[in-house]
Design a protein around this motif. Sequence first.
Motif, PDB file in Angstrom:
ATOM      1  N   GLN A  38      28.448  18.465 -10.419  1.00 52.19           N
ATOM      2  CA  GLN A  38      27.792  18.104  -9.175  1.00 52.19           C
ATOM      3  C   GLN A  38      28.070  16.642  -8.876  1.00 52.19           C
ATOM      4  O   GLN A  38      28.373  15.850  -9.779  1.00 52.19           O
ATOM      5  N   PHE A  39      27.953  16.310  -7.597  1.00 57.03           N
ATOM      6  CA  PHE A  39      28.079  14.911  -7.184  1.00 57.03           C
ATOM      7  C   PHE A  39      26.700  14.304  -7.103  1.00 57.03           C
ATOM      8  O   PHE A  39      25.800  14.868  -6.468  1.00 57.03           O
ATOM      9  N   ALA A  40      26.522  13.178  -7.751  1.00 53.68           N
ATOM     10  CA  ALA A  40      25.230  12.499  -7.706  1.00 53.68           C
ATOM     11  C   ALA A  40      25.062  11.828  -6.351  1.00 53.68           C
ATOM     12  O   ALA A  40      26.025  11.375  -5.720  1.00 53.68           O
ATOM     13  N   ARG A  41      23.802  11.784  -5.898  1.00 53.58           N
ATOM     14  CA  ARG A  41      23.505  11.121  -4.624  1.00 53.58           C
ATOM     15  C   ARG A  41      23.763   9.625  -4.757  1.00 53.58           C
ATOM     16  O   ARG A  41      23.282   8.963  -5.679  1.00 53.58           O
ATOM     17  N   HIS A  42      24.518   9.101  -3.819  1.00 55.11           N
ATOM     18  CA  HIS A  42      24.818   7.661  -3.850  1.00 55.11           C
ATOM     19  C   HIS A  42      23.726   6.898  -3.106  1.00 55.11           C
ATOM     20  O   HIS A  42      23.452   7.161  -1.939  1.00 55.11           O
ATOM     21  N   GLU A  43      23.124   5.944  -3.796  1.00 49.00           N
ATOM     22  CA  GLU A  43      22.073   5.140  -3.179  1.00 49.00           C
ATOM     23  C   GLU A  43      22.346   3.677  -3.456  1.00 49.00           C
ATOM     24  O   GLU A  43      22.698   3.297  -4.579  1.00 49.00           O
ATOM     25  N   SER A  44      22.195   2.900  -2.437  1.00 47.61           N
ATOM     26  CA  SER A  44      22.324   1.463  -2.632  1.00 47.61           C
ATOM     27  C   SER A  44      21.123   0.937  -3.402  1.00 47.61           C
ATOM     28  O   SER A  44      20.071   1.554  -3.425  1.00 47.61           O
ATOM     29  N   LYS A  45      21.296  -0.224  -3.983  1.00 48.19           N
ATOM     30  CA  LYS A  45      20.241  -0.780  -4.827  1.00 48.19           C
ATOM     31  C   LYS A  45      18.963  -1.009  -4.027  1.00 48.19           C
ATOM     32  O   LYS A  45      18.960  -1.672  -2.998  1.00 48.19           O
ATOM     33  N   GLY A  46      17.909  -0.394  -4.482  1.00 48.73           N
ATOM     34  CA  GLY A  46      16.614  -0.569  -3.849  1.00 48.73           C
ATOM     35  C   GLY A  46      16.378   0.286  -2.629  1.00 48.73           C
ATOM     36  O   GLY A  46      15.337   0.178  -2.005  1.00 48.73           O
ATOM     37  N   SER A  47      17.363   1.138  -2.242  1.00 46.54           N
ATOM     38  CA  SER A  47      17.208   1.923  -1.013  1.00 46.54           C
ATOM     39  C   SER A  47      16.124   2.966  -1.136  1.00 46.54           C
ATOM     40  O   SER A  47      15.484   3.317  -0.150  1.00 46.54           O
ATOM     41  N   ARG A  48      15.930   3.523  -2.341  1.00 45.03           N
ATOM     42  CA  ARG A  48      14.939   4.587  -2.500  1.00 45.03           C
ATOM     43  C   ARG A  48      13.533   4.101  -2.195  1.00 45.03           C
ATOM     44  O   ARG A  48      12.699   4.836  -1.681  1.00 45.03           O
ATOM     45  N   HIS A  49      13.235   2.880  -2.533  1.00 51.62           N
ATOM     46  CA  HIS A  49      11.870   2.388  -2.391  1.00 51.62           C
ATOM     47  C   HIS A  49      11.743   1.278  -1.333  1.00 51.62           C
ATOM     48  O   HIS A  49      10.683   0.668  -1.225  1.00 51.62           O
ATOM     49  N   SER A  50      12.822   1.034  -0.585  1.00 51.55           N
ATOM     50  CA  SER A  50      12.776  -0.114   0.323  1.00 51.55           C
ATOM     51  C   SER A  50      11.760   0.065   1.444  1.00 51.55           C
ATOM     52  O   SER A  50      11.133  -0.889   1.875  1.00 51.55           O
ATOM     53  N   ASN A  51      11.590   1.300   1.940  1.00 54.23           N
ATOM     54  CA  ASN A  51      10.672   1.542   3.052  1.00 54.23           C
ATOM     55  C   ASN A  51       9.359   2.174   2.610  1.00 54.23           C
ATOM     56  O   ASN A  51       8.552   2.574   3.450  1.00 54.23           O
ATOM     57  N   LYS A  52       9.190   2.302   1.327  1.00 55.98           N
ATOM     58  CA  LYS A  52       8.001   2.982   0.827  1.00 55.98           C
ATOM     59  C   LYS A  52       6.835   2.001   0.710  1.00 55.98           C
ATOM     60  O   LYS A  52       6.957   0.937   0.099  1.00 55.98           O
ATOM     61  N   GLN A  53       5.716   2.337   1.316  1.00 53.58           N
ATOM     62  CA  GLN A  53       4.544   1.481   1.251  1.00 53.58           C
ATOM     63  C   GLN A  53       3.778   1.734  -0.048  1.00 53.58           C
ATOM     64  O   GLN A  53       3.702   2.871  -0.524  1.00 53.58           O
ATOM     65  N   LYS A  54       3.247   0.679  -0.600  1.00 53.44           N
ATOM     66  CA  LYS A  54       2.474   0.808  -1.822  1.00 53.44           C
ATOM     67  C   LYS A  54       1.106   1.403  -1.508  1.00 53.44           C
ATOM     68  O   LYS A  54       0.492   1.074  -0.495  1.00 53.44           O
ATOM     69  N   THR A  55       0.636   2.279  -2.366  1.00 51.55           N
ATOM     70  CA  THR A  55      -0.676   2.894  -2.188  1.00 51.55           C
ATOM     71  C   THR A  55      -1.579   2.482  -3.336  1.00 51.55           C
ATOM     72  O   THR A  55      -1.130   2.296  -4.468  1.00 51.55           O
ATOM     73  N   LEU A  56      -2.847   2.334  -3.020  1.00 49.79           N
ATOM     74  CA  LEU A  56      -3.826   1.945  -4.024  1.00 49.79           C
ATOM     75  C   LEU A  56      -4.540   3.183  -4.551  1.00 49.79           C
ATOM     76  O   LEU A  56      -4.702   4.174  -3.828  1.00 49.79           O
ATOM     77  N   PRO A  57      -4.968   3.182  -5.802  1.00 49.26           N
ATOM     78  CA  PRO A  57      -5.710   4.334  -6.344  1.00 49.26           C
ATOM     79  C   PRO A  57      -7.042   4.511  -5.634  1.00 49.26           C
ATOM     80  O   PRO A  57      -7.632   3.560  -5.108  1.00 49.26           O
ATOM     81  N   ILE A  58      -7.522   5.737  -5.624  1.00 52.22           N
ATOM     82  CA  ILE A  58      -8.775   6.079  -4.950  1.00 52.22           C
ATOM     83  C   ILE A  58      -9.650   6.867  -5.917  1.00 52.22           C
ATOM     84  O   ILE A  58      -9.149   7.638  -6.742  1.00 52.22           O
ATOM     85  N   SER A  59     -10.941   6.667  -5.837  1.00 47.60           N
ATOM     86  CA  SER A  59     -11.855   7.355  -6.750  1.00 47.60           C
ATOM     87  C   SER A  59     -12.064   8.803  -6.302  1.00 47.60           C
ATOM     88  O   SER A  59     -11.887   9.145  -5.132  1.00 47.60           O
ATOM     89  N   LEU A  60     -12.457   9.634  -7.232  1.00 50.92           N
ATOM     90  CA  LEU A  60     -12.698  11.042  -6.923  1.00 50.92           C
ATOM     91  C   LEU A  60     -13.814  11.205  -5.889  1.00 50.92           C
ATOM     92  O   LEU A  60     -13.769  12.105  -5.045  1.00 50.92           O
ATOM     93  N   ASP A  61     -14.825  10.339  -5.938  1.00 48.67           N
ATOM     94  CA  ASP A  61     -15.943  10.445  -5.000  1.00 48.67           C
ATOM     95  C   ASP A  61     -15.516  10.188  -3.558  1.00 48.67           C
ATOM     96  O   ASP A  61     -16.159  10.659  -2.613  1.00 48.67           O
ATOM     97  N   ASP A  62     -14.425   9.452  -3.372  1.00 48.11           N
ATOM     98  CA  ASP A  62     -13.977   9.124  -2.021  1.00 48.11           C
ATOM     99  C   ASP A  62     -13.015  10.161  -1.446  1.00 48.11           C
ATOM    100  O   ASP A  62     -12.610  10.052  -0.284  1.00 48.11           O
ATOM    101  N   ILE A  63     -12.639  11.138  -2.256  1.00 51.94           N
ATOM    102  CA  ILE A  63     -11.714  12.175  -1.789  1.00 51.94           C
ATOM    103  C   ILE A  63     -12.502  13.302  -1.134  1.00 51.94           C
ATOM    104  O   ILE A  63     -13.443  13.842  -1.730  1.00 51.94           O
ATOM    105  N   THR A  64     -12.129  13.651   0.082  1.00 49.07           N
ATOM    106  CA  THR A  64     -12.813  14.730   0.798  1.00 49.07           C
ATOM    107  C   THR A  64     -11.928  15.979   0.840  1.00 49.07           C
ATOM    108  O   THR A  64     -10.697  15.886   0.793  1.00 49.07           O
ATOM    109  N   THR A  65     -12.569  17.124   0.912  1.00 50.50           N
ATOM    110  CA  THR A  65     -11.848  18.404   0.972  1.00 50.50           C
ATOM    111  C   THR A  65     -12.054  19.102   2.311  1.00 50.50           C
ATOM    112  O   THR A  65     -11.791  20.299   2.426  1.00 50.50           O
ATOM    113  N   GLU A  66     -12.495  18.354   3.319  1.00 50.74           N
ATOM    114  CA  GLU A  66     -12.804  18.986   4.606  1.00 50.74           C
ATOM    115  C   GLU A  66     -11.562  19.528   5.302  1.00 50.74           C
ATOM    116  O   GLU A  66     -11.641  20.455   6.112  1.00 50.74           O
ATOM    117  N   HIS A  67     -10.389  18.967   4.992  1.00 44.07           N
ATOM    118  CA  HIS A  67      -9.160  19.437   5.634  1.00 44.07           C
ATOM    119  C   HIS A  67      -8.468  20.532   4.831  1.00 44.07           C
ATOM    120  O   HIS A  67      -7.434  21.043   5.269  1.00 44.07           O
TER     121      HIS A  67
END
Length: 455
Positions: A38-67
């Motif tokens: 197989q051919f491996a996917r070619h990615e420039s350095k840092g391209s995989r995470h360049s547009n990805k926003q960092k997320t902060l952890p959340i507690s179980l009590d703050d998670i809702t199941t209404e959706h």
Amino acid sequence: MKSSGQKVVYVCEGCGFSSPKWLGKCPQCGQWSSFAEQFARHESKGSRHSNKQKTLPISLDDITTEHFVRIDSGFDELNRVLGGGLATGSVNLLGGEPGIGKSTILLQIAGNISKSDFKSLYVTGEESEVQIRNRAERLGVLGNKVLITIETEVRDIIRTIEASEPALVIIDSIQTVYDPELGSFPGTIGQIRESTAAFIEYAKRTGVIFILAGHITKDGSIAGPKLLEHMVDTVLYFEGDRDFLYRIIRGAKNRFGPAGEIGVFEMKPSGLIEVRDPSGIFLSGTLEGSGSIVTPMMEGSRPFLIEVQGLVVPSGYSVSQKVSVGLDSRRISLIAAICEKKGGLHLAGMDLFIKILGGIKAEEAAVDLPVALALFSSLNDVSIPSGTAAFGELGLSGEVRGVANADRRVTESIRMGFRNLILPSSNSSQLHLTKDIGITSANHLLQAFRALLPR
């Protein structure tokens, strides 16, 4: 064709293990000759995470199941297997042999949810619109809530989903979907993995339900890397013999409910219909005679009765044979050895045939005792009285061991009119039955054999 700068890797088709060079044996799963280029996917350095926003952890009590909601598939049998219906944001994998009816039931599901005003998108890379339209007319699936598209490129599929905004997306099949950036053919390990990952990411982000149809290999597993079954939320196997009318959907994995449940369907010209009483259909045509006995089998939390038939005849060959349908032939050899050594049956020079009727595959240990009783009955030409059912596991010393869910097995047997039961002593001591139910408690195989002899 390989372009300059494109890296080649070798991926095991069994488990997805990758190596920079070809290997004869996979060091992870042990399969031979399983590596494909197989051919491996070619990615420039840092391209995989360049547009990805960092997320902060959340507690179980703050998670809702209404959706989180479930959509009725229109089949109570399928809803039971899924744990209550199609869960929003879930990715479900349905595997089965070609021609077993995967496309039929998927189109029926799309039609069923359209009656509840939910839109579905049926993506196919194997058929034309005319073929799907003809099948839809036969199944009675029509309406503007069922959308059809012929597409195989994963990014184009996602753009179509974004434009149409369906509640359910059906991919038929995942082996036809590909990402052109990988440079390999559709159906390869990398293409299946990356396409599935893209659908999973979209499902978790938007809440859209995905059902992926998958082909299976010769050994009965879904084609593609074993990792695929770990990636999705639900793995369903569509089983059945094309020579029989009945089909079974078996839940091998379920993140939203219990695994191991089954749903039973009957194939009709107008599509698949539910079988709400499997015991009734699997026992239809049962006759009293030698070599035939009924046993209550558990699939998940559901008991139903099946018929076990055995035939013992003198062998016409120098080496006797053991043939089974619906049961592992190695278990037949094991049970036959116990019957001969501990049960006193003379099976040397005999051909043994065991069949589970109705196209059912029996895998649980509780069918050991019924198989032994069927062999005993056929060898001695002893007729098993009608209304007799049996279950129990056999040990190598000939002991009859108890099994789980004995109360449910007995209740289902009595409901179907079987009032003469042969079962392990450890199970019978825990049951509270009325006096009109005949119970034979067996600690050893010989005690079960004696229960069949004329008195």
